[in-house]
Structure formats: C-alpha cells, structure tokens
Write a protein that holds these residues in place. Structure first.
Motif, PDB file in Angstrom:
ATOM      1  N   CYS A 320       0.862  -1.179   0.000  1.00  0.00           N
ATOM      2  CA  CYS A 320       0.000   0.000   0.000  1.00  0.00           C
ATOM      3  C   CYS A 320       0.898   1.227   0.000  1.00  0.00           C
ATOM      4  N   LYS A 321       0.820   2.000  -1.074  1.00  0.00           N
ATOM      5  CA  LYS A 321       1.659   3.189  -1.239  1.00  0.00           C
ATOM      6  C   LYS A 321       3.140   2.843  -1.117  1.00  0.00           C
ATOM      7  N   GLU A 326       0.539  -4.801   6.538  1.00  0.00           N
ATOM      8  CA  GLU A 326       0.780  -5.710   7.667  1.00  0.00           C
ATOM      9  C   GLU A 326      -0.431  -5.805   8.591  1.00  0.00           C
ATOM     10  N   GLY A 327      -1.608  -5.865   8.018  1.00  0.00           N
ATOM     11  CA  GLY A 327      -2.807  -6.018   8.822  1.00  0.00           C
ATOM     12  C   GLY A 327      -3.735  -4.820   8.734  1.00  0.00           C
ATOM     13  N   ILE A 328      -4.817  -4.877   9.497  1.00  0.00           N
ATOM     14  CA  ILE A 328      -5.865  -3.864   9.419  1.00  0.00           C
ATOM     15  C   ILE A 328      -5.355  -2.482   9.828  1.00  0.00           C
ATOM     16  N   MET A 329      -4.609  -2.403  10.928  1.00  0.00           N
ATOM     17  CA  MET A 329      -4.123  -1.095  11.386  1.00  0.00           C
ATOM     18  C   MET A 329      -3.174  -0.481  10.373  1.00  0.00           C
ATOM     19  N   SER A 330      -2.408  -1.327   9.705  1.00  0.00           N
ATOM     20  CA  SER A 330      -1.525  -0.843   8.649  1.00  0.00           C
ATOM     21  C   SER A 330      -2.345  -0.237   7.514  1.00  0.00           C
ATOM     22  N   ALA A 331      -3.449  -0.883   7.165  1.00  0.00           N
ATOM     23  CA  ALA A 331      -4.328  -0.370   6.106  1.00  0.00           C
ATOM     24  C   ALA A 331      -4.927   0.975   6.513  1.00  0.00           C
ATOM     25  N   ILE A 332      -5.418   1.063   7.752  1.00  0.00           N
ATOM     26  CA  ILE A 332      -6.023   2.306   8.221  1.00  0.00           C
ATOM     27  C   ILE A 332      -4.996   3.423   8.292  1.00  0.00           C
ATOM     28  N   ASP A 333      -3.791   3.083   8.752  1.00  0.00           N
ATOM     29  CA  ASP A 333      -2.715   4.081   8.834  1.00  0.00           C
ATOM     30  C   ASP A 333      -2.337   4.614   7.455  1.00  0.00           C
ATOM     31  N   ASN A 334      -2.553   3.780   6.426  1.00  0.00           N
ATOM     32  CA  ASN A 334      -2.279   4.210   5.055  1.00  0.00           C
ATOM     33  C   ASN A 334      -3.513   4.846   4.411  1.00  0.00           C
ATOM     34  N   ASN A 335      -4.464   5.229   5.263  1.00  0.00           N
ATOM     35  CA  ASN A 335      -5.662   5.960   4.847  1.00  0.00           C
ATOM     36  C   ASN A 335      -6.576   5.143   3.932  1.00  0.00           C
ATOM     37  N   MET A 336      -6.697   3.850   4.258  1.00  0.00           N
ATOM     38  CA  MET A 336      -7.586   2.973   3.514  1.00  0.00           C
ATOM     39  C   MET A 336      -8.869   2.754   4.305  1.00  0.00           C
ATOM     40  N   MET A 360     -14.976   6.455  14.820  1.00  0.00           N
ATOM     41  CA  MET A 360     -14.054   5.401  15.251  1.00  0.00           C
ATOM     42  C   MET A 360     -12.724   5.393  14.499  1.00  0.00           C
ATOM     43  N   PRO A 361     -12.709   5.451  13.152  1.00  0.00           N
ATOM     44  CA  PRO A 361     -11.402   5.439  12.485  1.00  0.00           C
ATOM     45  C   PRO A 361     -10.595   6.713  12.711  1.00  0.00           C
ATOM     46  N   SER A 362     -11.252   7.768  13.195  1.00  0.00           N
ATOM     47  CA  SER A 362     -10.604   9.079  13.315  1.00  0.00           C
ATOM     48  C   SER A 362     -10.224   9.443  14.740  1.00  0.00           C
ATOM     49  N   ILE A 363     -10.370   8.495  15.670  1.00  0.00           N
ATOM     50  CA  ILE A 363     -10.186   8.812  17.091  1.00  0.00           C
ATOM     51  C   ILE A 363      -8.809   9.414  17.376  1.00  0.00           C
ATOM     52  N   ARG A 364      -7.766   8.829  16.789  1.00  0.00           N
ATOM     53  CA  ARG A 364      -6.421   9.349  17.081  1.00  0.00           C
ATOM     54  C   ARG A 364      -6.279  10.795  16.616  1.00  0.00           C
ATOM     55  N   MET A 417     -15.319   8.610   5.135  1.00  0.00           N
ATOM     56  CA  MET A 417     -15.269   9.964   4.597  1.00  0.00           C
ATOM     57  C   MET A 417     -14.846  10.954   5.686  1.00  0.00           C
ATOM     58  N   ALA A 418     -15.287  10.688   6.934  1.00  0.00           N
ATOM     59  CA  ALA A 418     -14.894  11.550   8.048  1.00  0.00           C
ATOM     60  C   ALA A 418     -13.389  11.533   8.255  1.00  0.00           C
ATOM     61  N   LYS A 419     -12.770  10.391   7.986  1.00  0.00           N
ATOM     62  CA  LYS A 419     -11.312  10.271   8.127  1.00  0.00           C
ATOM     63  C   LYS A 419     -10.580  10.780   6.893  1.00  0.00           C
ATOM     64  N   ASP A 420     -11.346  11.111   5.852  1.00  0.00           N
ATOM     65  CA  ASP A 420     -10.768  11.560   4.582  1.00  0.00           C
ATOM     66  C   ASP A 420      -9.866  10.488   3.978  1.00  0.00           C
ATOM     67  N   SER A 421     -10.338   9.248   3.991  1.00  0.00           N
ATOM     68  CA  SER A 421      -9.592   8.141   3.383  1.00  0.00           C
ATOM     69  C   SER A 421      -9.412   8.392   1.894  1.00  0.00           C
ATOM     70  N   ASP A 422      -8.296   7.911   1.351  1.00  0.00           N
ATOM     71  CA  ASP A 422      -8.069   8.112  -0.081  1.00  0.00           C
ATOM     72  C   ASP A 422      -8.002   6.800  -0.866  1.00  0.00           C
ATOM     73  N   ILE A 423      -8.112   5.664  -0.170  1.00  0.00           N
ATOM     74  CA  ILE A 423      -8.235   4.359  -0.827  1.00  0.00           C
ATOM     75  C   ILE A 423      -9.458   3.677  -0.225  1.00  0.00           C
ATOM     76  N   PHE A 424     -10.363   3.219  -1.075  1.00  0.00           N
ATOM     77  CA  PHE A 424     -11.599   2.597  -0.595  1.00  0.00           C
ATOM     78  C   PHE A 424     -11.749   1.189  -1.175  1.00  0.00           C
ATOM     79  N   ILE A 425     -11.973   0.223  -0.296  1.00  0.00           N
ATOM     80  CA  ILE A 425     -12.364  -1.127  -0.701  1.00  0.00           C
ATOM     81  C   ILE A 425     -13.860  -1.220  -0.458  1.00  0.00           C
ATOM     82  N   MET A 426     -14.644  -1.344  -1.519  1.00  0.00           N
ATOM     83  CA  MET A 426     -16.099  -1.333  -1.409  1.00  0.00           C
ATOM     84  C   MET A 426     -16.667  -2.674  -1.855  1.00  0.00           C
ATOM     85  N   ASP A 427     -17.210  -3.428  -0.919  1.00  0.00           N
ATOM     86  CA  ASP A 427     -17.824  -4.718  -1.226  1.00  0.00           C
ATOM     87  C   ASP A 427     -19.345  -4.528  -1.250  1.00  0.00           C
ATOM     88  N   CYS A 428     -19.925  -4.574  -2.443  1.00  0.00           N
ATOM     89  CA  CYS A 428     -21.368  -4.338  -2.633  1.00  0.00           C
ATOM     90  C   CYS A 428     -21.776  -3.015  -1.992  1.00  0.00           C
TER      91      CYS A 428
END
Length: 500
Positions: A320-321, A326-336, A360-364, A417-428
């Motif tokens: 990613c970028k 390296e897992g879910i937190m790695s994905a979130i840290d990379n703004n996914m 929740m994703p924006s707490i930090r 969107m609140a976290k301003d993610s720039d990579i989205f995995i959208m399942d249905c």
C-alpha cells in the motif's frame, strides 16, 4: 379449504414511532393468498417496520392485525413461525460458533431429545435432508456455521424459515445478500408458495426484480401507504415517482467513458496467495475505479478482505503506497477504508451510537496531546457526516442498530469519509439502499474519482460495474478470467461468458 384470493393477513390503522420519529402513520395493508406482494419505498419509509410487527419482532403503538381470520398479536418471531408466518431478515440472523444443524433447528431441540439428551447425529441427518430438499447440497449440517460465507448463511436462514406449514413468508431485502444461485432458489420457492395458495411479502430496492417477481405492489413513503399497483400498472418511472414524490432522472452511473487515471499505484498485489487464491496480481491506481466481478465464491470478496489486511498471506506481498501491508491497522494508517458487504458483523457496531461509529477510524486524529477525546469535536464531525449523507435519525446518539439498512450503509461510508480516506475497498457498496440513495452514492463515487481517490469496487451487479468502473476484473474459480476496459459499447452479454 383455502382458496386463491382469500385474505391471509390484514393490517388496520397501524401506527408506530421511535421517539420523535413516526415510522408508520395509519397504515392499512391487505395480503391475499396467491400473492407475491411487493413492498417498496425509500429507506426508512416503513417497509421493514410493518412486516417486523406482523412477524412478531416488535410491537406497534396502535392498530390491529387479523391473520388467518383471527386477531393477531404475535409475542415473538418464534411464535409467529409456529403459526405459519416467517420472516427472512435483511441482515445476518444466524448463530455463530455452533453447527449448521443447530442453527436450522434452534428452538426445536425437543424434536431430537430423548431422556433429556439431544441426539446431535439425528439433528445433523435431519439438517442434511432439509438442505438437500431445498437444493442446497454444498452446505453440510455437521459443519460449523463459521466456515460459511454471508451468502451461504442467508441460504441457511431461508431453509430454517420455510416449512410445509408456512402460509406467509416475508422476504426483507434478502436477495441483495444472495448469489445468483441463491436468488434462483428463492424465486423458485416464492413462486411455488404462491401457486400453492400461500403468500409472500417481497421487499426489494431492485426495480427490475420487483416488476419481474411480484404480481401486486404497494408503495410506502414516510410511513404512509401511497398506493397499490397491479401487475399491468407497474411502470418504473411511476413507481419511482410514488416512492420519492418527485421525478428521478434515469442517469445513475457515470456519463463519461474515459478510463484514464493517474499512473501512481497505491495498492498492489504481488504474486499473493491467500485462502484458495494463488499468485494473484493486481494494481490499483490513484484516481481509478477498479471493479471486481464474479459469482459468489469466485474469490473476489477474498481479494477485498486481503486488501484491507483481513486475510493472512501464505506467499507474496500486498503493498500500500509502496509499503508492505501488515494487517488492518496498517491499512487504516495508510488511509484505507473498507465497506463490507456484511455491515452488521464487519463494518458497524450496532449497539454503538451513530457518532461513535462515524468517529471510530478518526479517534487518534480527534484526540489531543493528552489523548482526551473532545465530545464537542466528535459531535461536530459526526453531525457534518449525518448532514452530508442525509442520514435519517433522531440525533447522533441514536444506536446504529435502530437504523434502516440504507441508513446503516450511509454510516459505513460516512466513517471513512470523516477520516478523509483516499483508498476505498467497497464490497457491494449499494446493497440494501433505495433508488435515491443509490443515485447519490454513484455520484459520490464519481466525485471520489475526480478527487483522485482510489476505489476497488466489488460487486455481483454487472450494470453497476459497467456503469461505474474504469476497468473490470472478472474472477472465476479463484482466478482472473477476464480484464475489461471501460467502453460505451460494453454490455452484460460481453462479460457473462467469463463469469459462468
């Protein structure tokens, strides 16, 4: 002896409110034998509310019901099912960590009990017979339900809900969770019930499906019955107008056919092996909408889960970028951000507030140096998303579990969107949303592309993939069977051969 056209269920002057929100306003509804009676309306219009009351899931504030000629006020869904009325819910309704057989016969253990002991062997044998009778032979009664997908669990729910004694079946947005095979099974089932003089209440946001399946249709809007249409009166434009009270344009999808995007790769699978997928390669670029299509079990959902760090790699890498994932937190840290098809189990906390889910994703980012989460700041963020997505709710403190399916899906989008993610995995991404919300979401996804966000869109709906994606990867048997570029002349028939 029961006859076609005989009244099976009658709802009279029903009212229901949730706090200040009025869900049903003097609703009157008649269901007759032989009907596949469609209910349509925007999210929050009252469709699921009236059927859940009739099925014993909740009580009404006032009004009355008559079922099989007698006053009807079911104390629970189990009691309603025993009296011949069953409901298949929109969201998952199975019990985790037990067998398929135990799910199928939950509440009926006495049938397999002798001298106080439940015979698991007899229960499993009965489960296998039941599944085979429904044509669901790939699911085994003795297996843990945890091994089966969301789609398979819905099939198990169908097998559990319908018996020879079922007189009225409520299908609440179930088909959106099913594979093509599962849909064929439920269509066959409901047509058989109607032919036998039973009845089905069929709730769906798919206009083509409603018109094809139902022989009568009732439209709700804001808790009111707007009108009922016979088969010959079902016109998509007319139905849409009744649903929303205004004209809705025909254009849902992108009106351009330009598949171009940035050359920058933000997500890459490199010879990645996970689950039953081997040596998988994929590149997602900034500003690209990349589609993944196929049947349930084709592997496309495993790709989406792996992209967000939810599946463990056996071999290869996912970057990613430019950095190893390296897992879910790695994905979130990379703004996914990840929008799951199974939103109740993987995307949302039902007994949490709308505010808590959104932030929740924006707490930090919302916490200061002292790691103190400002309620004022979090409420401001949540309210902004509630307004932006027009989420129907009393306030930001309302539990997500009380929202309609479409409004839950809006919260699933809003949190990222609140976290301003720039990579989205959208399942249905448009599962269980009404026609107006679907149009809004397609416009949102188009704007995301214009804003250089990267989107991996997973869907079984070919019109959605053709209408929105720059490129479509089709998967079959856990392998890529086709790679198709956006084109104005692309049709479903050009793709279907690579799926089946």
């Amino acid at each position: 002896m029961s006859e076609q056209g005989e009244i099976l269920l009658e709802v009279k002057n029903m009212f229901k409110s949730f706090g200040p929100t009025i869900a049903l306003k003097d609703v009157n509804l008649t269901i007759k034998r032989g009907q596949i009676h469609g209910l349509v309306g925007e999210n929050g219009s009252g469709k699921s509310t009236v059927t859940s009351i009739a099925s014993g899931l909740q009580d009404c504030d006032s009004g009355e019901m008559i079922y099989l000629g007698k006053a009807w006020n079911p104390e629970s869904m189990i009691y309603a099912r025993e009296q011949g009325m069953s409901m298949i819910l929109q969201e998952a309704n199975t019990i985790s960590d037990v067998t398929v057989a135990e799910n199928l016969f939950a509440g009926k253990e006495a049938e397999f009990t002798n001298l106080g002991m439940v015979s698991k062997k007899k229960m499993v044998q009965a489960a296998d017979e039941l599944l085979q009778n429904f044509g669901v032979e790939h699911i085994k009664g003795g297996d843990s339900i945890n091994r089966y997908s969301f789609e398979d669990r819905k099939l198990i729910e169908i097998c559990r809900a319908v018996t020879d004694d079922t007189q009225l079946l409520v299908v609440d947005e179930t088909t959106t969770a099913l594979s093509h095979i599962g849909r064929a099974l439920i269509y066959k089932l409901i047509n058989k019930m109607a032919a036998e003089g039973k009845a089905v209440i069929f709730i769906s946001h798919d206009m083509d499906e409603i018109i094809e399946v139902c022989n009568i249709l009732t439209v709700l809007r804001d808790g009111n019955i707007i009108g009922t249409l016979e088969k010959g009166e079902m016109d998509p434009k007319k139905i849409r107008y009744m649903m929303v009270g205004r004209e809705i344009g025909e254009a849902y999808y992108r009106d351009d056919y330009d598949p171009s995007h940035s050359g920058e790769v933000v997500l890459e699978f490199k010879n990645a092996s996970f689950n039953d997928i081997k040596n998988f390669n994929l590149k997602l670029h900034k500003g690209q909408i990349l589609g993944l299509g196929g049947l349930s079990g084709s592997g496309m959902r495993d790709v989406g889960r792996a992209a967000f760090g939810l599946e463990r790699l056996k071999e290869g890498t996912i970057e990613c970028k430019g950095n190893p994932l390296e897992g879910i937190m790695s994905a979130i840290d990379n703004n996914m951000g990840y929008i799951s098809k199974n939103r109740d189990r993987e995307a949302l906390i039902g007994e949490g507030s709308i505010r808590d889910n959104i932030i929740m994703p924006s707490i930090r980012g919302l916490s200061g140096k002292m790691m103190y989460l400002s309620k004022k700041a979090s409420t401001k963020v949540a309210q902004h998303q509630i307004d932006a997505f027009s989420i129907k709710c009393n306030n930001e403190n309302q539990y997500v579990s009380t929202l309609s399916g479409g409004n839950k899906q809006k919260v699933s989008f809003a949190k990222w969107m609140a976290k301003d993610s720039d990579i989205f995995i959208m399942d249905c991404p448009t599962r269980g949303v009404d026609i107006g919300v679907k149009q809004f979401m397609y416009q949102l996804i188009s704007q995301m592309k214009a804003d250089n966000k990267a989107i991996l869109m997973i869907s079984e709906e070919l019109p959605e993939l053709i209408g929105m994606c720059d490129q479509i990867i089709i998967m079959k048997d856990n392998e890529v069977s086709a790679n198709i570029t956006r084109d104005k002349d692309l049709k479903q028939t050009d793709i279907i051969e690579y799926i089946i």
